[in-house]
Design an enzyme around this catalytic site. Structure first.
Site, short mmCIF file in Angstrom:
data_model
loop_
_atom_site.label_atom_id
_atom_site.label_comp_id
_atom_site.label_asym_id
_atom_site.label_seq_id
_atom_site.Cartn_x
_atom_site.Cartn_y
_atom_site.Cartn_z
N ASP A 127 -2.51 -10.91 -2.42
CA ASP A 127 -3.06 -10.41 -1.16
C ASP A 127 -4.54 -10.08 -1.40
OD1 ASP A 127 -1.74 -9.00 1.55
OD2 ASP A 127 -3.61 -8.05 0.90
N HIS B 34 -6.11 -7.53 -0.50
CA HIS B 34 -6.26 -6.11 -0.78
C HIS B 34 -5.49 -5.74 -2.04
CE1 HIS B 34 -6.46 -6.59 3.71
NE2 HIS B 34 -7.63 -6.02 3.45
N ASP C 60 -4.48 -13.23 3.69
CA ASP C 60 -5.77 -12.65 4.07
C ASP C 60 -6.94 -13.02 3.18
OD1 ASP C 60 -4.38 -11.08 2.25
OD2 ASP C 60 -4.36 -9.28 3.49
N HIS D 91 0.82 -1.22 0.00
CA HIS D 91 0.00 0.00 0.00
C HIS D 91 0.85 1.27 0.00
CE1 HIS D 91 -3.51 -2.42 0.41
NE2 HIS D 91 -3.20 -2.85 1.61
#
Length: 301
Positions: A159, A161, A236, A122
């Protein structure tokens, strides 16, 4: 061949009790790999030195990198990152970034290597976010290209995200192709544009997920012709993850990892694995999921 594993005890930095980021999972991961026979009781890993300012600035810009190194980020910037601004957190971010760069060089030499941290996807141009101070994959990829070690890079980000920071760092860089396979209705709210994004519906399970992964990845080997692959193996997407919205089982994660690593190895493309995200109240359980990627890499070595 023994799998090259990069690790440092300072991948863990002190946080307040109850913090949402499961910092202790890195230590639990090492213990899990010892129990599995992937690591010996002592040693067995290669420790990085902290990434220098110049290397971090090449991915994030000098202003942000310099202020982060001086612990001079604004309160708003620190809130967006979600981790405290301390010497230990900074050291951890520098070590994890250097660890991915070291693992990439080891992968070029040996075919496959892993960093027992990383996947901080991120953090982007001029900023950190979402528990990510620096983007280790972006830092490593940019260093390898600048050094002339590779000219084509493929980032496979699984991931849950979106890898928004990575996408933004390489938005205008033809040397790096970014693929993000993520949950559509998850953080970040404002998505970036990867070279290829696949936004997945909530509750997607093993079979459908693996079908999408195989279909998406298959044409990229000829299209991108990568000279190295960075694989973000965030756990995740697991059905029990606190911040995920997908429904993969342990077996689904293991099959995902084996597929990405195996496809790269079958084509003779060096591949480096980073562990990415994984969240919940039990760091031991999270570490066991992260260990699946390392065990798959060991099998592929």
């Amino acid at each position: 061949m023994t799998l090259p594993i990069v690790y440092h005890p300072d991948y863990m930095a002190p946080l307040k009790p109850g913090h949402r980021f499961p910092m202790s999972k890195y230590g639990y991961l090492r213990e899990r790999l010892i129990q599995a026979g992937v690591l010996p009781e002592t040693g067995g890993f290669i420790a990085p030195a902290p990434a220098p300012l110049s290397q971090v600035a090449a991915a994030h810009g000098f202003d942000y990198a310099d202020r982060a190194f001086r612990l001079a980020l604004t309160d708003a910037e620190v809130r967006e990152i979600g981790l405290p601004q301390t010497e230990r957190v900074l050291r951890r971010a520098r070590l994890a970034s250097a660890g991915t760069a070291l693992a990439a060089r080891l992968a070029i030499e040996h075919g496959v290597a892993v960093n027992l941290a990383g996947g901080s996807h991120h953090a982007g141009p001029g900023k950190g976010a979402g528990f990510c101070v620096f983007n280790d994959v972006a830092i490593a990829a940019r260093a390898l290209v600048a050094e002339g070690q590779v000219s084509r890079v493929l980032v496979v980000d699984c991931d849950v995200h979106q890898g928004d920071g990575t996408a933004r760092v390489f938005a205008d860089d033809p040397a790096v192709f970014t693929l993000s396979l993520h949950a559509e209705k998850n953080y970040p709210a404002r998505k970036a544009s990867s070279d290829l994004d696949f936004a997945l519906p909530d509750g997607l399970g093993d079979r459908a997920y693996l079908e999408v992964l195989r279909e998406v990845l298959a044409p990229l080997w000829e299209q991108v012709r990568p000279q190295i692959v960075f694989y973000n193996a965030g756990v995740d997407p697991h059905e029990n993850d606190r911040l995920g919205r997908l429904a993969l089982s342990d077996a689904g994660l293991a099959a995902r990892d084996a597929h990405v690593l195996g496809e790269a190895r079958a084509r003779g493309v060096p591949v480096v694995g980073v562990i990415g995200g994984g969240y919940g109240p039990d760091p031991g359980a999270i570490a066991a999921r992260h260990a699946l990627m390392v065990e798959a890499a060991a099998a592929a070595a």
